[in-house]
Design a protein around this motif. Structure first.
Motif, PDB file in Angstrom:
ATOM      1  N   LYS A   1      38.809  41.601  92.520  1.00 18.77           N
ATOM      2  CA  LYS A   1      39.148  42.732  91.670  1.00 18.77           C
ATOM      3  C   LYS A   1      40.038  42.364  90.485  1.00 18.77           C
ATOM      4  CE  LYS A   1      38.599  46.365  95.147  1.00 18.77           C
ATOM      5  NZ  LYS A   1      39.246  47.486  95.864  1.00 18.77           N
ATOM      6  N   PHE A   2      40.652  41.200  90.532  1.00 17.98           N
ATOM      7  CA  PHE A   2      41.569  40.883  89.433  1.00 17.98           C
ATOM      8  C   PHE A   2      41.442  39.455  88.899  1.00 17.98           C
ATOM      9  CE2 PHE A   2      43.704  40.108  93.458  1.00 17.98           C
ATOM     10  CZ  PHE A   2      44.224  38.840  93.281  1.00 17.98           C
ATOM     11  N   VAL A   3      40.788  38.573  89.625  1.00 10.64           N
ATOM     12  CA  VAL A   3      40.685  37.181  89.181  1.00 10.64           C
ATOM     13  C   VAL A   3      39.536  37.002  88.195  1.00 10.64           C
ATOM     14  CG1 VAL A   3      40.125  34.837  89.923  1.00 10.64           C
ATOM     15  CG2 VAL A   3      41.757  36.165  91.216  1.00 10.64           C
ATOM     16  N   ASP A   4      39.797  36.245  87.155  1.00 14.38           N
ATOM     17  CA  ASP A   4      38.739  35.873  86.204  1.00 14.38           C
ATOM     18  C   ASP A   4      37.904  34.781  86.878  1.00 14.38           C
ATOM     19  OD1 ASP A   4      37.144  34.913  84.191  1.00 14.38           O
ATOM     20  OD2 ASP A   4      38.729  34.794  82.693  1.00 14.38           O
ATOM     21  N   LEU A   5      36.794  35.186  87.457  1.00 15.55           N
ATOM     22  CA  LEU A   5      35.967  34.251  88.231  1.00 15.55           C
ATOM     23  C   LEU A   5      35.370  33.148  87.366  1.00 15.55           C
ATOM     24  CD1 LEU A   5      34.130  36.685  90.683  1.00 15.55           C
ATOM     25  CD2 LEU A   5      36.190  35.324  91.078  1.00 15.55           C
ATOM     26  N   SER A   6      35.131  33.442  86.102  1.00 14.06           N
ATOM     27  CA  SER A   6      34.592  32.404  85.214  1.00 14.06           C
ATOM     28  C   SER A   6      35.631  31.315  84.977  1.00 14.06           C
ATOM     29  CB  SER A   6      34.160  33.012  83.884  1.00 14.06           C
ATOM     30  OG  SER A   6      35.260  33.600  83.200  1.00 14.06           O
ATOM     31  N   ALA A   7      36.903  31.701  84.868  1.00 13.89           N
ATOM     32  CA  ALA A   7      37.986  30.721  84.699  1.00 13.89           C
ATOM     33  C   ALA A   7      38.147  29.896  85.969  1.00 13.89           C
ATOM     34  CB  ALA A   7      39.293  31.426  84.353  1.00 13.89           C
ATOM     35  N   LEU A   8      38.068  30.563  87.116  1.00 15.74           N
ATOM     36  CA  LEU A   8      38.167  29.862  88.393  1.00 15.74           C
ATOM     37  C   LEU A   8      37.008  28.888  88.556  1.00 15.74           C
ATOM     38  CD1 LEU A   8      39.500  29.456  91.132  1.00 15.74           C
ATOM     39  CD2 LEU A   8      38.247  31.459  91.982  1.00 15.74           C
ATOM     40  N   GLN A   9      35.810  29.312  88.174  1.00 17.96           N
ATOM     41  CA  GLN A   9      34.634  28.445  88.263  1.00 17.96           C
ATOM     42  C   GLN A   9      34.796  27.223  87.366  1.00 17.96           C
ATOM     43  OE1 GLN A   9      31.532  29.238  90.187  1.00 17.96           O
ATOM     44  NE2 GLN A   9      31.503  27.013  89.887  1.00 17.96           N
TER      45      GLN A   9
ATOM     46  N   VAL B   1      45.541  32.340  90.402  1.00 15.33           N
ATOM     47  CA  VAL B   1      45.320  33.600  91.106  1.00 15.33           C
ATOM     48  C   VAL B   1      46.592  34.457  91.102  1.00 15.33           C
ATOM     49  CG1 VAL B   1      44.859  34.618  93.367  1.00 15.33           C
ATOM     50  CG2 VAL B   1      43.462  32.707  92.564  1.00 15.33           C
ATOM     51  N   ASN B   2      47.743  33.846  91.367  1.00 13.03           N
ATOM     52  CA  ASN B   2      48.994  34.617  91.392  1.00 13.03           C
ATOM     53  C   ASN B   2      49.367  35.144  90.008  1.00 13.03           C
ATOM     54  OD1 ASN B   2      50.820  34.602  94.084  1.00 13.03           O
ATOM     55  ND2 ASN B   2      49.445  32.829  94.085  1.00 13.03           N
ATOM     56  N   LEU B   3      49.121  34.350  88.972  1.00  9.40           N
ATOM     57  CA  LEU B   3      49.405  34.797  87.609  1.00  9.40           C
ATOM     58  C   LEU B   3      48.541  36.002  87.256  1.00  9.40           C
ATOM     59  CD1 LEU B   3      50.738  34.487  84.855  1.00  9.40           C
ATOM     60  CD2 LEU B   3      48.985  32.811  84.255  1.00  9.40           C
TER      61      LEU B   3
END
Length: 259
Positions: free
Chosen positions: A6-14, A155-157
């Motif tokens: 709900k809040f993480v930018d999954l593209s950045a994580l990927q 994730v925490n940021l």
């Protein structure tokens, strides 16, 4: 329960995950608390995906390793894997897992034995094994810790940013509500002040009429005087309410400017 999606930018994580795998040769993927994939797998090996996990017994053993593995560990097939929890405010919200590498050149006879246990063609299994990256154990552990740290920071940021945005929205809404209430109180106070003024005028008129009546109006004069005192006190109270409302409105304006 915190839902990381709900809040993480999954593209950045990927992107972080892909770059990590490209730089280290280690496979990686992010999962939620139920083990469901959040990202797409990076640098997954044929040895694991097309052979070990493609057998009925192999996938059972892999799922057990995925569930129970912590830190850096050897999987059931003899490769080194890792699992780093993603934690927010002490709550586990997911994990970054991967590995699929060897810490040294493999004993092929040992892996032939594993292939027979899993019902996999030995020669194909060994050919896939020979393509598995080999990295020193210290490098594997350091890389896994680095990825876990980076993902947790990201994730925490983003969680803090999401919560701050939500709080700002709620605060703005509450401030608007307070303003509306204060405006209503101000309007009602003005109405009460008008009533107090009218009461004071009536008290004065009553005192005049009592004076004209002489002794017959003495009792009426006392009542009129008390009525006047009450009117005066009410006016003072209403004026004080008006002052307090003005102070609160000033504080709300200052708070709005800060936010």
């Amino acid at each position: 329960m915190i839902d990381i999606r709900k809040f993480v930018d999954l593209s950045a994580l990927q992107s972080i995950q892909d770059q990590f795998s490209e730089a280290t040769g280690l496979a990686a993927i992010a999962v939620d608390t139920e083990g469901k994939y959040i990202t797409k797998g990076s640098n997954f090996t044929d040895f694991c995906m097309n052979y070990t996990r493609n057998s009925e017994e192999g996938v059972k053993r892999c799922e057990t390793c995925d569930k129970d593995g912590r830190g850096t560990y050897f999987c059931h097939a003899g490769l080194m894997d890792f699992s780093s929890d993603i934690v927010i405010k002490g709550e586990k919200v997911g994990a970054i897992i991967g590995g699929q590498v060897l810490p040294a050149q493999p004993d092929e006879e040992k892996f032939r034995s594993i292939a027979r246990e899993l019902g996999i063609n030995e020669e194909e299994y060994i050919n896939a094994l020979r393509k598995v990256p080999v990295r020193p154990e210290t490098t594997i552990k350091a890389a896994a810790q680095m990825l876990g740290s980076i993902v947790n920071q990201l994730v925490n940021l983003e969680y803090i940013q999401a919560i701050s945005g939500k709080r700002d929205s709620v605060l703005d809404s509450e401030i608007d509500s307070i303003k509306n209430s204060l405006n209503e109180v101000t309007a009602k106070t003005h109405d009460l002040q008008k009533v107090a003024s009218m009461e004071n005028i009536l008290s004065i008129n009553a005192s005049i009429e009592a004076a004209r009546a002489g002794e017959a109006g003495v009792g009426f004069a006392v009542v009129a005087r008390e009525f006047g005192e009450i009117s005066k006190s009410s006016g003072e109270v209403y004026e004080r309410i008006h002052e307090l409302v003005a102070d609160i409105q000033k504080s709300v304006r200052n708070l709005t400017e800060i936010v």
